[in-house]
Scaffold this motif. Sequence first.
Motif, PDB file in Angstrom:
ATOM      1  N   GLY A 435       0.809  -1.209   0.000  1.00 27.74           N
ATOM      2  CA  GLY A 435       0.000   0.000   0.000  1.00 27.74           C
ATOM      3  C   GLY A 435       0.844   1.262   0.000  1.00 27.74           C
ATOM      4  O   GLY A 435       2.082   1.232   0.040  1.00 27.74           O
ATOM      5  N   GLN A 436       0.185   2.406  -0.046  1.00 26.20           N
ATOM      6  CA  GLN A 436       0.871   3.693  -0.088  1.00 26.20           C
ATOM      7  C   GLN A 436       1.541   3.999   1.252  1.00 26.20           C
ATOM      8  O   GLN A 436       0.984   3.725   2.317  1.00 26.20           O
ATOM      9  N   PRO A 437       2.744   4.560   1.228  1.00 27.50           N
ATOM     10  CA  PRO A 437       3.422   4.908   2.485  1.00 27.50           C
ATOM     11  C   PRO A 437       2.926   6.239   3.034  1.00 27.50           C
ATOM     12  O   PRO A 437       2.136   6.954   2.394  1.00 27.50           O
ATOM     13  N   LEU A 438       3.426   6.593   4.205  1.00 21.29           N
ATOM     14  CA  LEU A 438       3.124   7.894   4.807  1.00 21.29           C
ATOM     15  C   LEU A 438       3.781   9.005   4.004  1.00 21.29           C
ATOM     16  O   LEU A 438       4.808   8.811   3.340  1.00 21.29           O
ATOM     17  N   ALA A 439       3.191  10.190   4.094  1.00 16.43           N
ATOM     18  CA  ALA A 439       3.771  11.336   3.394  1.00 16.43           C
ATOM     19  C   ALA A 439       5.020  11.843   4.097  1.00 16.43           C
ATOM     20  O   ALA A 439       5.984  12.268   3.458  1.00 16.43           O
ATOM     21  N   ARG A 440       5.061  11.751   5.430  1.00 16.49           N
ATOM     22  CA  ARG A 440       6.215  12.260   6.184  1.00 16.49           C
ATOM     23  C   ARG A 440       6.186  11.657   7.578  1.00 16.49           C
ATOM     24  O   ARG A 440       5.101  11.378   8.111  1.00 16.49           O
ATOM     25  N   LEU A 441       7.357  11.486   8.180  1.00 19.06           N
ATOM     26  CA  LEU A 441       7.466  10.889   9.506  1.00 19.06           C
ATOM     27  C   LEU A 441       8.620  11.549  10.255  1.00 19.06           C
ATOM     28  O   LEU A 441       9.699  11.756   9.698  1.00 19.06           O
ATOM     29  N   TRP A 442       8.407  11.875  11.528  1.00 17.40           N
ATOM     30  CA  TRP A 442       9.481  12.381  12.388  1.00 17.40           C
ATOM     31  C   TRP A 442       9.142  12.026  13.839  1.00 17.40           C
ATOM     32  O   TRP A 442       8.002  11.663  14.161  1.00 17.40           O
ATOM     33  N   ALA A 443      10.137  12.138  14.712  1.00 19.99           N
ATOM     34  CA  ALA A 443       9.981  11.783  16.126  1.00 19.99           C
ATOM     35  C   ALA A 443      10.702  12.812  16.983  1.00 19.99           C
ATOM     36  O   ALA A 443      11.769  13.314  16.608  1.00 19.99           O
ATOM     37  N   VAL A 444      10.115  13.115  18.145  1.00 20.37           N
ATOM     38  CA  VAL A 444      10.684  14.072  19.098  1.00 20.37           C
ATOM     39  C   VAL A 444      10.612  13.452  20.484  1.00 20.37           C
ATOM     40  O   VAL A 444       9.808  12.558  20.744  1.00 20.37           O
ATOM     41  N   PRO A 445      11.474  13.894  21.411  1.00 22.38           N
ATOM     42  CA  PRO A 445      11.417  13.337  22.772  1.00 22.38           C
ATOM     43  C   PRO A 445      10.102  13.672  23.458  1.00 22.38           C
ATOM     44  O   PRO A 445       9.587  14.784  23.363  1.00 22.38           O
ATOM     45  N   GLY A 446       9.576  12.676  24.150  1.00 23.18           N
ATOM     46  CA  GLY A 446       8.395  12.880  24.985  1.00 23.18           C
ATOM     47  C   GLY A 446       8.743  12.877  26.450  1.00 23.18           C
ATOM     48  O   GLY A 446       7.882  13.033  27.302  1.00 23.18           O
ATOM     49  N   GLY A 447       9.978  12.699  26.772  1.00 17.93           N
ATOM     50  CA  GLY A 447      10.495  12.567  28.130  1.00 17.93           C
ATOM     51  C   GLY A 447      11.764  11.741  28.056  1.00 17.93           C
ATOM     52  O   GLY A 447      12.207  11.334  26.979  1.00 17.93           O
ATOM     53  N   ARG A 449      12.124   8.746  28.899  1.00 14.45           N
ATOM     54  CA  ARG A 449      11.830   7.359  28.571  1.00 14.45           C
ATOM     55  C   ARG A 449      10.609   7.231  27.663  1.00 14.45           C
ATOM     56  O   ARG A 449       9.865   6.245  27.753  1.00 14.45           O
ATOM     57  N   SER A 450      10.425   8.193  26.799  1.00 14.50           N
ATOM     58  CA  SER A 450       9.310   8.116  25.856  1.00 14.50           C
ATOM     59  C   SER A 450       9.631   8.962  24.629  1.00 14.50           C
ATOM     60  O   SER A 450      10.480   9.859  24.674  1.00 14.50           O
ATOM     61  N   LEU A 451       8.943   8.659  23.528  1.00 15.48           N
ATOM     62  CA  LEU A 451       9.124   9.373  22.267  1.00 15.48           C
ATOM     63  C   LEU A 451       7.743   9.647  21.665  1.00 15.48           C
ATOM     64  O   LEU A 451       6.876   8.759  21.636  1.00 15.48           O
ATOM     65  N   TRP A 452       7.598  10.877  21.184  1.00 13.33           N
ATOM     66  CA  TRP A 452       6.411  11.233  20.418  1.00 13.33           C
ATOM     67  C   TRP A 452       6.710  11.018  18.941  1.00 13.33           C
ATOM     68  O   TRP A 452       7.664  11.570  18.412  1.00 13.33           O
TER      69      TRP A 452
END
Length: 839
Positions: A435-447, A449-452
């Motif tokens: 299927g079609q992929p995502l248009a864009r992806l990124w990640a930022v710290p959520g703390g 011990r976590s990631l947004w």
Amino acid sequence: MARRGAGTPFLLRLSLLLLLHPGGTLGCASVAVGSPVVPLGSAVTASCTIQSELCRGLERGKVRITWMLDNEPMAGRQRQGPAGTEVSNLTLPRFNRTQAKLWCWLEWNGTKQRVGMAEIRAGYPPAKPFNLSCVLTLSDYGLTCRWQQGADSHLPTSVALKCAGDPRAHSSRCRRSRAQAVTGCTPQGDGSHCTVPRRLLQLYRQMEIWVSATNALGTAESEHLYIDPMDVAKLDPPALQSIQSIPFQTDCVALAWEVARSNAFMELQCELRYRAAEDPAWALVTDIAGRAGTTQHCGFLFGTRYHFQMRCRRSSARGYWSEWSPGRNYTTHEKAPAGKLDAWWSARLAGASGQLEVHLRWKAPRRREANGRVLGYRVTLSPRRKGRDPPTVCNTTHIQCNFSVPAGTRRVYLSAYNAAGESAATEVILLERKGQPLARLWAVPGGERSLWVRWEAPPAPAAAYVLEWQRVSSEPGHCSACWQMERDGAATTALIRDGIEPFQRYNISVYPLYKDAVGVPVHTAAYSKQKAPSYAPKLHLKSISKSEAELCWDPVPVEMQNGFITSYTIFWANNTTEVSSATVNPSLGSFVIRELKPSTLYKVHIMASTAAGGTNGTSLTLVTTVLDDIEIQFLFLTLALIFVLLILLLICFQKNGRVKQQFWPSVPDPANSSLGTWVPVELQQEHLQVPGAREPGLATISTVTVLERATWGKEPSAEPAAPFPAGPQPYVQQERPGSGWAAAEPQRGPSGSGESVQYARVVGDGYKGQQPSPPRPRLRPSPSQAPLPEPGPKPYQNLWFHRAAPHGCPGDGGCPEELLATFPLLQGLRISGAEELQD
């Protein structure tokens, strides 16, 4: 006399000590101070009085009084007092010591002795006590009060807890005896609490309670409490008797307890708290009637172990809660698991068997859906129907399974089971990942011990999303992948927490799930928190020249980077502290330092930097060369060429003759040729005049003889009458220095049938430096033959000088020009005369 004089001071000192002994000088000296306790920093006055008539022997000498504050001398003012006394007054304007001893010293005839002392203390008035609180313990009905002391006063302070009847009440007494209005207790040691016994209290009446602190500079009291001791009573905790589940209400439990005997006659208000082993916080149930002894509560999870505690207080909401009762554990009954399981898969066709190999993973059910302890999971090819069990391809206690199914299988069914039953099957559709992929992806710290994780939705609407993340490691197979499913197709963010650690890199992939396919994943990398690298890479010297140095390094392992490497910075400095630096892209692993000085020592180190800071590496020492590689090669080549030339020159000197022959070839001397020794008979007797000049010059040809013959160039065997060589050969011979013969090439005679040869006698010196050759014997004609000229000499064989006669010379009557060209030495000869000789 000298010995007697030396002993006099000792005797005086001994007599003074005896006179001033406390047993014999009572009343002789006295020290008085204005106040032994003063505020810290205030002035202190003191006086020392010496009564001479009471100290025998002092009246005959002059008395001097001095002062010492501990070990520090102080100056006083001495004067004559009444009745023959000596008085010294001392004033200390600021006394900054909390405690000190003031000594009065007496000096008489060179001897000093302490005669009096006063101790002085300094401090502050007592601070006001605060935070007074009291609790009545029903086990012994003692009133225990606690407070906090104020600042230290540096003086001895007495503290007491006091109580009295409230003057606002009708009866003001602290105990049953009306004679004593104020009583209390004193804390032990330096404590800040004490207990008023029951006999000094009157319950259910207002009392006035306070704390008093007293020292030499004053008294301070805390805030006064007006309380009824029963209002501050702390009850004894109840005891839990039993806990059990209510069968008809599946999530409810019933509890029974018993209150303490000391609280049996009171109206109580109780609280219940509980929590599961996994819960960090307690759940609280309030407003429970204490005298009821039983209660029910609902909302518990199935098959979960809980810890219960209870406490009570007076229902008037006054006083303190009792301590929590001893805990009691209870596990609720189980129920079959509920809900659906989140599943994720990967599949491939096996080449040999043609089976579809499936790797299926799923999430364990949440605690609220598990309804107890899950015993295992089952994967089947069809859903369970009543009275029939479908074929099982996997039965495990883990949350993943590998199995094979026939090619073309598109659905499997997953369920969980516990002791109470099995959950409804979750249908897992094995969709293709196209299927079609995502248009864009990124990640930022959520703390820490976590990631947004955030993304832009694909053009086609998605039904759900699957997130995978994996810790990046330099060791293959070191980490395991985690995943989670977001069932909301409209979501564009997700928070991942499972297995996230700070300073570690994670690769994140997101798959959009469509109705009939799985989208191609999009990847990104992120850190929950970054810091400076654990260490910088180690520099290695790859190559070096007089002005450049190439460095290389191995990258820092990803576990030690602690963040994204933003740059490498190279620092280098020579011994003159000239520091330079350059920033290098983190994707590179080498760097060339340019514009260095030849034959110079440099210290180089590298710094690896992230967004949170940088770390310096160890220093590398290098020394630039004097010449470059090309210059060194050129130098070696030049030296090699010079060496070869020297070898050649050495060989040349050893082979001097051959070299001389190559560069300066030996020119044949016509005087030493065979032709030079052959002359006609007619000329043998001719006398020649030789010039006396020894230097080379133009040779003079005195006689030229022309010989003619009918035939030239034939062998002697064919024509005996012709004794000449077969062909014209040039001859030049110098018979001796200063004289010789020269022969020109043959010329034709006048008749044309014969040949004539011109001969010239050379008169003159030979070449300078040329050694003459010894004359050869002349040829004589045979007596039987006609008197003919002697046969010509054999040809002179010299590779450097020999030249064949030009074409046509034997038959055209002579070639004088060619002869001169052949014999260059003859070109400068001057012909003085000629004579023709005929046969």
